[in-house]
Design a protein around this motif. Structure first.
Motif, mmCIF file in Angstrom:
data_model
loop_
_atom_site.group_PDB
_atom_site.id
_atom_site.type_symbol
_atom_site.label_atom_id
_atom_site.label_comp_id
_atom_site.label_asym_id
_atom_site.label_seq_id
_atom_site.Cartn_x
_atom_site.Cartn_y
_atom_site.Cartn_z
ATOM 1 N N UNK A 1 -8.742 0.980 31.716
ATOM 2 C CA UNK A 1 -7.842 1.797 31.078
ATOM 3 C C UNK A 1 -9.094 2.591 29.759
ATOM 4 N N UNK A 2 -8.250 3.516 29.389
ATOM 5 C CA UNK A 2 -9.063 4.432 28.360
ATOM 6 C C UNK A 2 -10.175 3.299 27.424
ATOM 7 N N UNK A 3 -9.577 2.629 26.981
ATOM 8 C CA UNK A 3 -9.635 1.918 25.661
ATOM 9 C C UNK A 3 -10.902 0.047 26.366
ATOM 10 N N UNK A 4 -10.850 -0.068 27.167
ATOM 11 C CA UNK A 4 -12.067 -0.917 28.180
ATOM 12 C C UNK A 4 -12.885 -0.181 27.879
ATOM 13 N N UNK A 5 -13.085 1.310 28.514
ATOM 14 C CA UNK A 5 -14.188 2.370 28.375
ATOM 15 C C UNK A 5 -14.530 2.490 27.220
ATOM 16 N N UNK A 6 -14.045 3.212 26.568
ATOM 17 C CA UNK A 6 -14.646 3.108 24.988
ATOM 18 C C UNK A 6 -15.107 1.967 24.845
ATOM 19 N N UNK A 7 -14.419 0.248 24.914
ATOM 20 C CA UNK A 7 -15.005 -0.784 24.414
ATOM 21 C C UNK A 7 -16.541 -0.512 24.260
ATOM 22 N N UNK A 8 -16.037 -0.572 26.273
ATOM 23 C CA UNK A 8 -18.054 -0.716 27.018
ATOM 24 C C UNK A 8 -19.086 0.357 26.739
ATOM 25 N N UNK A 9 -18.239 1.019 25.858
ATOM 26 C CA UNK A 9 -19.758 2.577 25.962
ATOM 27 C C UNK A 9 -20.040 2.169 24.168
ATOM 28 N N UNK A 10 -19.017 1.602 23.511
ATOM 29 C CA UNK A 10 -19.262 1.441 21.912
ATOM 30 C C UNK A 10 -20.619 0.519 21.612
ATOM 31 N N UNK A 11 -20.498 -0.333 22.940
ATOM 32 C CA UNK A 11 -21.103 -1.701 23.007
ATOM 33 C C UNK A 11 -22.198 -0.924 23.715
ATOM 34 N N UNK A 12 -22.474 -0.229 24.283
ATOM 35 C CA UNK A 12 -24.248 0.966 23.963
ATOM 36 C C UNK A 12 -24.635 1.917 23.266
ATOM 37 N N UNK A 13 -23.836 2.257 22.413
ATOM 38 C CA UNK A 13 -24.044 3.780 21.570
ATOM 39 C C UNK A 13 -23.703 2.970 19.696
ATOM 40 N N UNK A 14 -23.254 2.114 19.990
ATOM 41 C CA UNK A 14 -22.901 1.491 17.995
ATOM 42 C C UNK A 14 -24.840 1.070 17.707
ATOM 43 N N UNK A 15 -25.219 -0.133 18.761
ATOM 44 C CA UNK A 15 -26.393 -0.513 18.814
ATOM 45 C C UNK A 15 -27.727 0.555 18.908
ATOM 46 N N UNK A 16 -27.696 1.352 19.811
ATOM 47 C CA UNK A 16 -28.528 3.035 20.269
ATOM 48 C C UNK A 16 -28.306 3.331 18.527
ATOM 49 N N UNK A 17 -27.500 3.678 17.802
ATOM 50 C CA UNK A 17 -27.111 4.248 16.777
ATOM 51 C C UNK A 17 -27.953 4.242 16.092
ATOM 52 N N UNK A 18 -27.778 1.951 16.105
ATOM 53 C CA UNK A 18 -28.331 1.711 14.777
ATOM 54 C C UNK A 18 -29.704 2.307 15.023
ATOM 55 N N UNK A 19 -30.304 1.494 16.269
ATOM 56 C CA UNK A 19 -31.563 1.603 16.304
ATOM 57 C C UNK A 19 -32.501 2.987 15.904
ATOM 58 N N UNK A 20 -31.254 4.089 16.198
ATOM 59 C CA UNK A 20 -32.099 5.703 15.720
ATOM 60 C C UNK A 20 -31.991 5.151 14.354
#
Ligand code: NDP
Length: 328
Positions: free
Chosen positions: A97-116
Motif C-alpha cells: 500500500x502507499x502508506x507502507x511504501x511511504x513509511x519504508x522510505x521514511x525510515x531511509x530518508x528521515x535519518x539521511x536528512x538528519x545526517x545531512x
C-alpha cells in the motif's frame, strides 16, 4: 588546483549507481576541471558490491577522481558533502500500500536528512532520485532544519528529457532545437509535461504540433508511462537514462541554464502557480551561480491548469500521509 568537491551517492551499488558513478568521476557532473571525492553510502548488504564498483573506478584511473570512501553509516557518508545524490530507496513491491511504501522510505530518508543536517558542508545540494522522489525529498528536507529548504530537490529531469525526445520525434526537429519545456508536479503518472510555452526551432511548440488529441492521448501518457514501457522492453528498469538525468540536473543547477531556455526541477514550492507552499513539486526553473529561480508569469491555460492541479493534489495527499505517519 581546485579543492575537490565531495559527492555522496546513496544506493551506490544499485543499477543507477553503476551508471552514475563513472560519469561523476569522469567530470560530467560538475565540469571537466573539478576534482571529486566520492562517498558511497550503502546498506550493509550492498557494501561488498560497492567495493567492487570502487575497484572498477580505480581501474579507470580517472584524473579527476581523488578518493573513494565506502560506508553504511550515513554520518560518515555525508560528512563534508557538497553534493548528495539520494538514489537508494525502498521499491514498491507487489501488494504494498502507499502508506507502507511511504513509511519504508521514511525510515531511509528521515535519518539521511538528519545526517545531512548534522554533517554536510554548508553549501550542500541534494538531489533525490529514489522514489517516491518528491515526497522522499520532503521527508529528508523536514529532517534538516539547519539546511536551507531550497537545497533539497527531486528529479523530474528524466521526464523532461523524455518529453524533449518525444516532441523532437513528432516535429522532426533536433533535440537541441527544443527549448522551454516544462514538467509540472509529481514524478509519477500524474506528472504534466507542458509544451504550451515550449519552442521548436524558435516557434511555439503547441502551434507547431497543432494536435490536442496527440497531446492528450499520446504525448502525455507516453512520457508519463515511459518507465513502465522500458521495464517491459528491457526486462529491467531504466538505469542509464535515470543516471544521465541526475547528471543533467546537478550540472544545470551548478553551471546554469542557457540564455533563453529553462529546465524542470522538483523544488520546495514558494506558492507560485497556486502550488501549496512547502510541497516539493516540479516547476520551470532557470539556474545561475548555483541557485535556481522559478520562471514567473507564464500564462496557464485550462488544459494545463487541470493537469497541474491533479498532480499537485497527489503531492498534497502524499504530504498529508507522511505528516500523519510522523515523518515530517
Ligand atoms: P535502482 O538503482 O534501479 O533504482 C534506485 C531508485 O531510483 C529506485 O527507488 C527507483 O525507483 C528510483 N528511480 C527514479 N527514477 C527512476 C527511473 N527513471 N528508472 C529507474 N529507477 C528510478 O535500484 P537498485 O535496486 O538496482 O539499487 C538500489 C540500491 O540502493 C541497492 O544497492 C540497495 O542496497 C541500495 N539502498 C541503499 C540505501 C541506503 O544507502 N541507505 C537504502 C535503500 C537501498 P523505482 O523502483 O520506483 O523505479
Amino acid at each position: 588546483t581546485r579543492t575537490p568537491v565531495n559527492v555522496t551517492v546513496t544506493g551506490a551499488a544499485g543499477q543507477i549507481g553503476y551508471a552514475l558513478l563513472f560519469r561523476i568521476a569522469s567530470g560530467h557532473l560538475l565540469g571537466p576541471d573539478v576534482p571529486v571525492n566520492l562517498r558511497l553510502l550503502e546498506i550493509p548488504q550492498g557494501l561488498k558490491a560497492a567495493e567492487g564498483t570502487a575497484m572498477e573506478l580505480d581501474d579507470c584511473a580517472f584524473p579527476l577522481l581523488r578518493n573513494i570512501e565506502i560506508t553504511d553509516d550515513a554520518n560518515v557518508g555525508f560528512a563534508g558533502a557538497n553534493v548528495a545524490l539520494l538514489v537508494g530507496a525502498r521499491p514498491r513491491t507487489k501488494g504494498m500500500e502507499r502508506g507502507d511504501l511511504l513509511s519504508a522510505n521514511g525510515g531511509i530518508f528521515k535519518p539521511q536528512g538528519k545526517a545531512i543536517n548534522d554533517n554536510a558542508a554548508d553549501d550542500i545540494k541534494v538531489l533525490v532520485v529514489g522514489n517516491p522522489a518528491n515526497t522522499n525529498a520532503l521527508i529528508a528536507q523536514a529532517a534538516a532544519p539547519d539546511v536551507p529548504a531550497e537545497r533539497f530537490t527531486a528529479m523530474t529531469r528524466l521526464d523532461h528529457n523524455r518529453a524533449i525526445s518525444q516532441l523532437a520525434a513528432k516535429t522532426g526537429a533536433a533535440v537541441s532545437d527544443i527549448k522551454r519545456l516544462t514538467i509540472w508536479g509529481n514524478h509519477s503518472a500524474t506528472q504534466y509535461p507542458d509544451i504550451f510555452h515550449a519552442e521548436v526551432a524558435g516557434k511555439n511548440a503547441a502551434e507547431v504540433v497543432n494536435d490536442e488529441v496527440w497531446l492528450a492521448d499520446t504525448f502525455i501518457p507516453t512520457v508519463a508511462k515511459r518507465g513502465a514501457a522500458i521495464i517491459e522492453a528491457r526486462g529491467a528498469s531504466s538505469a542509464a537514462s535515470a543516471a544521465n538525468a541526475a547528471i543533467d540536473h546537478v550540472h544545470t543547477w551548478v553551471n546554469g541554464t542557457a540564455e533563453g531556455d529553462w529546465t524542470s526541477m522538483g523544488i520546495p514550492s514558494d506558492g507560485s502557480y497556486g502550488v501549496p507552499e512547502g510541497i516539493i513539486s516540479s516547476f520551470p526553473v532557470t539556474t545561475k551561480d548555483g541557485k535556481y529561480e522559478i520562471v514567473q508569469g507564464l500564462d496557464i491555460n485550462a488544459f494545463s491548469r487541470a493537469r497541474i492541479d491533479a498532480s499537485v493534489q497527489e503531492l498534497t495527499e502524499e504530504r498529508d500521509a507522511v505528516r500523519e505517519l510522523g515523518l515530517i
